[in-house]
Enzyme design. Structure first.
Site, PDB file in Angstrom:
ATOM      1  N   ARG A  50       0.829  -1.207   0.000  1.00  0.00           N
ATOM      2  CA  ARG A  50       0.000   0.000   0.000  1.00  0.00           C
ATOM      3  C   ARG A  50       0.864   1.258   0.000  1.00  0.00           C
ATOM      4  NH1 ARG A  50      -2.431  -3.973  -0.578  1.00  0.00           N
ATOM      5  NH2 ARG A  50      -4.619  -4.387  -0.151  1.00  0.00           N
ATOM      6  N   GLU A 101       2.040   1.663  -3.436  1.00  0.00           N
ATOM      7  CA  GLU A 101       0.928   2.160  -4.237  1.00  0.00           C
ATOM      8  C   GLU A 101       0.778   3.677  -4.075  1.00  0.00           C
ATOM      9  OE1 GLU A 101      -2.666  -0.293  -4.360  1.00  0.00           O
ATOM     10  OE2 GLU A 101      -3.795   1.526  -3.958  1.00  0.00           O
ATOM     11  N   SER A 118      14.695  15.170   1.651  1.00  0.00           N
ATOM     12  CA  SER A 118      15.739  14.224   2.031  1.00  0.00           C
ATOM     13  C   SER A 118      15.157  12.968   2.684  1.00  0.00           C
ATOM     14  CB  SER A 118      16.707  14.878   3.013  1.00  0.00           C
ATOM     15  OG  SER A 118      17.729  13.966   3.370  1.00  0.00           O
TER      16      SER A 118
END
Lengths: 149, 149, 149, 149, 149, 149, 149, 149, 149, 149
Positions: free
Chosen positions: F90, F93, F116
């Site tokens: 997830r 995703e 960063s």
């Protein structure tokens, strides 16, 4: 303790080299084609109890190994998606070069559908030829049509 | 301007659909097997001048396209290393599941070497069967032995 | 000039958005399930002549496009081996997480073999539920057994 | 010393073959569906204490192994991104061939969102059929809508 | 003729550069967060009719393009599985380096389950800091538990 | 003999399960955030001498293992480029779907540069919510501008 | 209509060949290093307004193209993950062969952290040498330490 | 029995941690640069007999291990084609972002050819800087021109 | 127990380093070219009984290992599809850069077909040269023509 | 407008087929080997002004195309990492099967280093043979030693 069919395959392969047994002899002992029996010994097919016991005797396998031979295996024998071994690669090359031809001609003859790789048999033979012997392979698979619903 | 054989293949494929021609008819016009002629039309084999002109007439190709048919093509018909089309995938599956079996049995019969994919022919036929017709494919390739030197 | 089924799929998809047609309406016009008809419109199944003409009228397709709808397509709809779209990925995830479970339970019930993806149908429905509606999908595929030979 | 859930899965798989236990029997002992219990035994789900102890007794697992069964595992059961096993591949093929269809029809019914693979259940049954028995699988997942914010 | 949402995204992106519009202004016009509106403009979310018309006016889109904005898109914005752009790669690196940490801590707090990427929102802010300003991102996703069944 | 940090991670993970220690307790013992300490225990960060000794006592590690905890590790925790575990996927995703959005909005606010992943911190919290609790994650990374030279 | 920075890069590259301009001359016109200016012309860096207008004049770009030069681009110049061009491959080989050495020595000198690729500059020079001239490249990147939190 | 250089590398790495030796000390003992000596210890370069014996003493290696140090190794230190470790990835990112720049500028100065990665040296130094110290790396490789023949 | 040819290759490689034997000496003992004998020792070719026994004596192999040397091996020596070792990579680079040239010139001279990699020999020699010695490799493979059928 | 060398290669390839020119004739016109000239025409080498003009006349190229022939190209001719064309694949197979042999024998003769693919030449000839003609290829590359520093 055996935790995968691959371990049984290695036991069979080791024993086969050590004892110098031929696949044709194994097939004869089991009473089936050499193609199916070899595939099964190499971990691609499932033996029934009687067959597994014959294999167990031939290769001196433990009861646990014989039990594993009767379990449906996780199939697939290529260590890489594209095979590196020249003999097996030539088959992949046939699929690569003739793939669209096979597709076109199967559809022209049968319509939409596939040639089954499950209801399938294979026969590998030497074909004598004065220009050099040939490998002759007959593949036979049931045609399975796509249908609308 | 045509800059690759693939463009000619697309012209042939377009014309074939538009005209409703069958591969078997193309093969008959050329006078060779349907397997080789289809592979050649799909950009995998090289036509000679006479054959190319027959193809050119059948599919209304330009002279430039006919010239391209006589140039050795860059071969390979799979858009991905592992084919997504179910019909072609089943062939890849046969290589995946039976790969080591094919290797073992070929070596048991012939020793070290390969079955040629060049000096090779293929024949695809319908096999009538009461349980459902089958696709029967005969592959014949010259055995090429590895020799020491 | 149309040289692939994908071009016809794009024509259908464009017309569908422009005209605001629903897949359920297309299926009704064709007289088959919405699952099969949508798959066929998206280039995965082959229409017969009558069905293709209905589709052609609905989406204002040319005769050439209608001819292409009757040609068996090169199948596969994922632009990448692992799908990036979250909805489609969840299905891949089911195969990834439950793959071995599906395999074990199918073999426990049926023995060695597969569930056909050809002699196959799918039905997608809304399942009302007070905790939030659910997507209910029924897959039905013929069991094809491996047999020894 | 056990350092991953995969080791526990191997212990279970080995014991299952050696003892000849069926997944349906394991599910019955745990009192849950065979689909969830098999997935959990194969290292994809997390058992609670009571369930883990039942599993531990059935398969003669050590206390350490039983503790591991209660730890959330790293999930995923496919050894390669595209499965090589024919049974599991057919499921991947369904996602490949029907992926865009599933997406279109789910969105047509529900709007933008997904079918959950977490709030999800699966049921695998034999469907008797005179043309050959079928594998019938029902998938049920909550629809999760995308919302704007 | 527009045949995919990607074409609409390119129209928006082109118009945005030509007109010098900011995403924050687009979000204000739509009346939603800049995160969701930008994602939607870039082809990842679905606008409703009213929202799509606002976008259409801002970027001078055709009616057909506005219709496409209301169609659920095929999602995913990375041109390669591992992103090459340094800014996006740093996010992939966070997943790579902290992936197991995120998993462990989420499970320690919530048990087995996932953080939803659908019932999800994101907020990106500047955080003033004397050592150099920081990017502060708040992610909020519903916890979805795996349950046994 | 220990030849990689991964072996130490496995020792920690094994001991953690066997002893039933929580990451939050480990963090408290070390006196730092649970996010950093967990990442460090899982082989992604470098402990100083004092911290390593605390970890060593908690998990009964050998002096050699404690020395390894102070060596900068080879980082990265995903076994595959695209994670298979649903929880970690997830997050991937989010990068896949929101990647271009994150890029656009960061550049709109800060100009060219990156957030960063080194001068970076993460905080994972439960957010109580009547519709189901949520996982709330705050990421904070220094903005690093590209400059011309 | 321009819809991506890559199109602008192609315009610059085409004009550069047609006009026979050198990168060193472009850098001089902009007043910055040849390394940064070349990277920016090739679509990897962002020009400010003044710089973009200089580039626009040099290469006869449209206003729209000049606007694109001021938009932060999606970075990355390798068409494949492993570069095929021999010159660029040698750099990849340096990373492959010396990667662990660079890591060890940087950590030995600085502790845990990285050499920034953002706060970074590069200088490429000819080094005269009687055994054949050498390419001398100086890379300078700020060290960014990982800190605990 | 040692069957690969990698096993010797692991012995060295284990001994280095256990004994707390620095690479700079190893280099001093061998009398060569720290860059070359570290690469050689990590299995990328070939020691001569005298050097190998010094290494053997420092790390308490067996005679067999010392023999292996004098065998040309199979080179390459990245476990994946794209490195996951943040420090090494930054170098890959430099190749990704600056690859075409390096190519253009090298060709502008030298014509067609490459910078050798064999007749090559590397020097890694700390560069003191009030804004934070920098890693300064000098790469020097012979230019090898392509010639026509 | 030996279960693969790779294990025998490791035994040979270990013994070769321990005993300080040269491949040229092995070839002399077998009475064949150093190229074929080295390839065979490295697990790519099949020894006959007499040759295998010579190899067995040279490297103190067991009878089982000697039996394995007479079994046709699974071929392929690259650990990754694109080799990381600089020496082997240069050969891959030759195929990458000159691939289409080799194809064009072979077809121009011979027509459609391939150069066999089975009926093939290789000879590697030092070529003295005042500008630095050269590696001179002669490859000789039978031309195999594609024929129509 | 031409924006890459590949476009020029396509122009040459198209003209070559249309005009029926042979590579050997092109080489003769340029006065260099057929191997180098073919590689250069296929976009892998850089022509000087005089050579480019000869090529331009032979293939009726525009001035812009002739200018591109003098720009160092991005090299690499394989459309996939592993070539699908059978002729080119055989070369890849040689690298795959003989890779470790080539490495061992080159090192045995020369020590650590590589055979240059830059200071390199290739000569392809027909070798008459009563058993079927052979393709004879001589590769000659300078040996480049790794040295310590």
């Amino acid at each position: 303790m055996i935790s995968s069919r691959e371990q049984v395959t290695q036991l069979i392969v080791s024993a086969k080299v050590a004892k110098g047994i031929k696949w044709a002899e194994v097939a004869e002992a089991v009473g089936l084609s050499k193609e199916w029996v070899t595939a099964a010994c190499l971990g691609q097919m499932t033996f029934n109890k009687q067959q597994a016991e014959i294999i167990g005797k031939l290769f001196d396998l433990s009861d646990e190994a014989v039990a594993w031979l009767q379990i449906v295996p996780y199939k697939g024998t290529l260590p890489t998606a594209i095979p590196t071994d020249p003999l097996i690669y030539r088959w992949y090359e046939v699929v690569s070069v003739y793939g669209s031809t096979i597709k076109e001609l199967t559809h022209e003859e049968f319509g939409d559908g596939i040639m089954s790789a499950i209801d399938f048999s294979m026969d590998i033979q030497r074909e004598n030829n004065p220009n050099g012997d040939r490998v002759r392979v007959v593949l036979s698979g049931k045609f399975l049509p796509y249908k609308s619903y």
